[in-house]
Scaffold this motif. Sequence first.
Motif, PDB file in Angstrom:
ATOM      1  N   GLN A 288     -16.191 -51.786  32.382  1.00  0.00           N
ATOM      2  CA  GLN A 288     -16.738 -53.144  32.298  1.00  0.00           C
ATOM      3  C   GLN A 288     -17.922 -53.365  33.230  1.00  0.00           C
ATOM      4  N   ASP A 289     -18.191 -52.399  34.127  1.00  0.00           N
ATOM      5  CA  ASP A 289     -19.295 -52.545  35.079  1.00  0.00           C
ATOM      6  C   ASP A 289     -20.542 -51.760  34.657  1.00  0.00           C
ATOM      7  N   ARG A 290     -20.525 -51.186  33.479  1.00  0.00           N
ATOM      8  CA  ARG A 290     -21.612 -50.289  33.077  1.00  0.00           C
ATOM      9  C   ARG A 290     -22.709 -51.003  32.277  1.00  0.00           C
ATOM     10  N   SER A 291     -23.924 -50.474  32.426  1.00  0.00           N
ATOM     11  CA  SER A 291     -25.048 -50.793  31.531  1.00  0.00           C
ATOM     12  C   SER A 291     -25.469 -49.462  30.922  1.00  0.00           C
ATOM     13  N   ASP A 292     -24.686 -49.035  29.954  1.00  0.00           N
ATOM     14  CA  ASP A 292     -24.797 -47.673  29.426  1.00  0.00           C
ATOM     15  C   ASP A 292     -25.744 -47.630  28.220  1.00  0.00           C
ATOM     16  N   PRO A 293     -26.918 -47.008  28.360  1.00  0.00           N
ATOM     17  CA  PRO A 293     -27.864 -46.985  27.238  1.00  0.00           C
ATOM     18  C   PRO A 293     -27.409 -46.098  26.082  1.00  0.00           C
ATOM     19  N   VAL A 294     -26.484 -45.166  26.337  1.00  0.00           N
ATOM     20  CA  VAL A 294     -25.999 -44.323  25.239  1.00  0.00           C
ATOM     21  C   VAL A 294     -25.132 -45.147  24.285  1.00  0.00           C
ATOM     22  N   VAL A 295     -24.283 -45.990  24.831  1.00  0.00           N
ATOM     23  CA  VAL A 295     -23.473 -46.870  23.985  1.00  0.00           C
ATOM     24  C   VAL A 295     -24.382 -47.813  23.203  1.00  0.00           C
ATOM     25  N   ALA A 296     -25.384 -48.349  23.895  1.00  0.00           N
ATOM     26  CA  ALA A 296     -26.340 -49.218  23.201  1.00  0.00           C
ATOM     27  C   ALA A 296     -27.063 -48.452  22.109  1.00  0.00           C
ATOM     28  N   ALA A 297     -27.411 -47.194  22.383  1.00  0.00           N
ATOM     29  CA  ALA A 297     -28.119 -46.380  21.392  1.00  0.00           C
ATOM     30  C   ALA A 297     -27.270 -46.181  20.138  1.00  0.00           C
ATOM     31  N   ALA A 298     -25.964 -45.982  20.329  1.00  0.00           N
ATOM     32  CA  ALA A 298     -25.080 -45.823  19.174  1.00  0.00           C
ATOM     33  C   ALA A 298     -25.113 -47.071  18.299  1.00  0.00           C
TER      34      ALA A 298
ATOM     35  N   GLY B   1     -29.091 -36.588  31.225  1.00  0.00           N
ATOM     36  CA  GLY B   1     -28.423 -35.693  30.299  1.00  0.00           C
ATOM     37  C   GLY B   1     -27.238 -34.937  30.860  1.00  0.00           C
ATOM     38  N   GLY B   2     -26.609 -35.412  31.939  1.00  0.00           N
ATOM     39  CA  GLY B   2     -25.443 -34.742  32.510  1.00  0.00           C
ATOM     40  C   GLY B   2     -24.153 -35.218  31.878  1.00  0.00           C
ATOM     41  N   THR B   3     -23.185 -34.322  31.771  1.00  0.00           N
ATOM     42  CA  THR B   3     -21.904 -34.676  31.161  1.00  0.00           C
ATOM     43  C   THR B   3     -21.158 -35.713  31.990  1.00  0.00           C
ATOM     44  N   ASN B   4     -21.262 -35.625  33.303  1.00  0.00           N
ATOM     45  CA  ASN B   4     -20.545 -36.565  34.181  1.00  0.00           C
ATOM     46  C   ASN B   4     -21.479 -37.625  34.766  1.00  0.00           C
ATOM     47  N   VAL B   5     -22.548 -37.932  34.006  1.00  0.00           N
ATOM     48  CA  VAL B   5     -23.539 -38.915  34.451  1.00  0.00           C
ATOM     49  C   VAL B   5     -23.712 -39.980  33.383  1.00  0.00           C
ATOM     50  N   ILE B   6     -23.632 -41.229  33.764  1.00  0.00           N
ATOM     51  CA  ILE B   6     -24.024 -42.316  32.874  1.00  0.00           C
ATOM     52  C   ILE B   6     -25.550 -42.306  32.818  1.00  0.00           C
ATOM     53  N   ALA B   7     -26.097 -42.169  31.640  1.00  0.00           N
ATOM     54  CA  ALA B   7     -27.551 -42.042  31.502  1.00  0.00           C
ATOM     55  C   ALA B   7     -28.253 -43.308  31.984  1.00  0.00           C
ATOM     56  N   SER B   8     -29.473 -43.116  32.451  1.00  0.00           N
ATOM     57  CA  SER B   8     -30.295 -44.268  32.833  1.00  0.00           C
ATOM     58  C   SER B   8     -31.220 -44.699  31.697  1.00  0.00           C
ATOM     59  N   ARG B   9     -31.468 -43.770  30.774  1.00  0.00           N
ATOM     60  CA  ARG B   9     -32.396 -44.072  29.680  1.00  0.00           C
ATOM     61  C   ARG B   9     -32.061 -43.208  28.470  1.00  0.00           C
ATOM     62  N   VAL B  10     -32.291 -43.752  27.283  1.00  0.00           N
ATOM     63  CA  VAL B  10     -32.141 -42.997  26.039  1.00  0.00           C
ATOM     64  C   VAL B  10     -33.398 -43.223  25.199  1.00  0.00           C
ATOM     65  N   GLU B  11     -33.917 -42.127  24.658  1.00  0.00           N
ATOM     66  CA  GLU B  11     -35.052 -42.221  23.752  1.00  0.00           C
ATOM     67  C   GLU B  11     -34.608 -41.799  22.349  1.00  0.00           C
TER      68      GLU B  11
END
Length: 383
Positions: A212-222, A250-260
Amino acid sequence: MSDALALLAEIDDVGRDPRGGWSRPGFGPVADELRAWFAAQAEAAGLAVHPDANGNVWAWWGEPGPDAVVTGSHLDSVPGGGRFDGPLGVVSALVAVRRLREAGFRPTRPIAVVVFAEEEGSRFGVACLGSRLLTGAMDPTALPAEAGLPHAGGDDAALARIGRFVELHVEQGRGLADLDAPIGLATGVLAHGRWRMTITGRGDHAGSTRMQDRSDPVVAAARVVLAVESAALAVDGARATVGRIEAVPGGTNVIASRVELPLDVRAGDGGAVRALVAAIEEAGALEAARNGCDFAIERTSWSDEVVFDDALRSELDGVLGGVPALPTGAGHDAAVLAAHVPTAMLFVRNPTGVSHAPEEHADDADVDAGVDALERVLRHLAS
């Protein structure tokens, strides 16, 4: 095996991708090997080979000059592409010219076979790069330095030599299959653009950051990808595709900062494409905001709707005894040249319609029919 397919077989191992299909980006070792192969084949057929400063390779029958009849296509591919897209037009041109020479035909206009560079845009993200540079449709200073084209750009002299251009290509769709026809002529190309969508969130730790604390661009990208699909389905005949997702860092254990997300959009005319992209932009911004992210979109290339020369198409239809005429949603170098010279396209039936994938196919008999048609067209235009 037909002569054209025998030539195709000679390059089957060049750029073979272990994941499946062929990956042949322009301006690299694979492209260099293909250019060398083409030059050797052209010289063996009695043609004089002349590369230009934009990475295109020309093979001439007769002295290069005005009002030439030019045919050809490209040898590069998308990642994991099929074996026919591009190379079929090149080998068919070589075989057609060789047959004309062996038959003792004497052209009254020069004939050239051309291989255009980087048609698919796999290396620099710009489709039809060689023809765009040739025609001045693209500024060469926009290319990365590693392109190796310091003097490239609009080539008025080369363009002025082209009297008429005919590109043979495997059909990228199943229009001819549905019509039960081995060959056809193109009426035009749908409007086509590419954009880069960027979703910016907040990079963080995959283990210590609560959902609930994330601003995850990968989820937004989906969510944005699904919004692209919905927007395109709402427009009759439109196509919109996200073929790649690039998460940074692009790390497996990293919440991405940006998605293109590269975006490809096509529709019947430019207005329909622009309206669809506007709808995608609105939906993308909304979906990104739902995940606490920012959304931006930037156009990277554009090709308006192309209508091929009606008089030339009618002339070739008469030469071929009447064949189907149909539009295509795929971009081609012929579409770039159409703004400058009379241009036509010959299509060869693709039984499944699959393209840009290893399953792309054309039957032996249809390949032969395409070569025969191109030979007749060249004989007619160069007489």
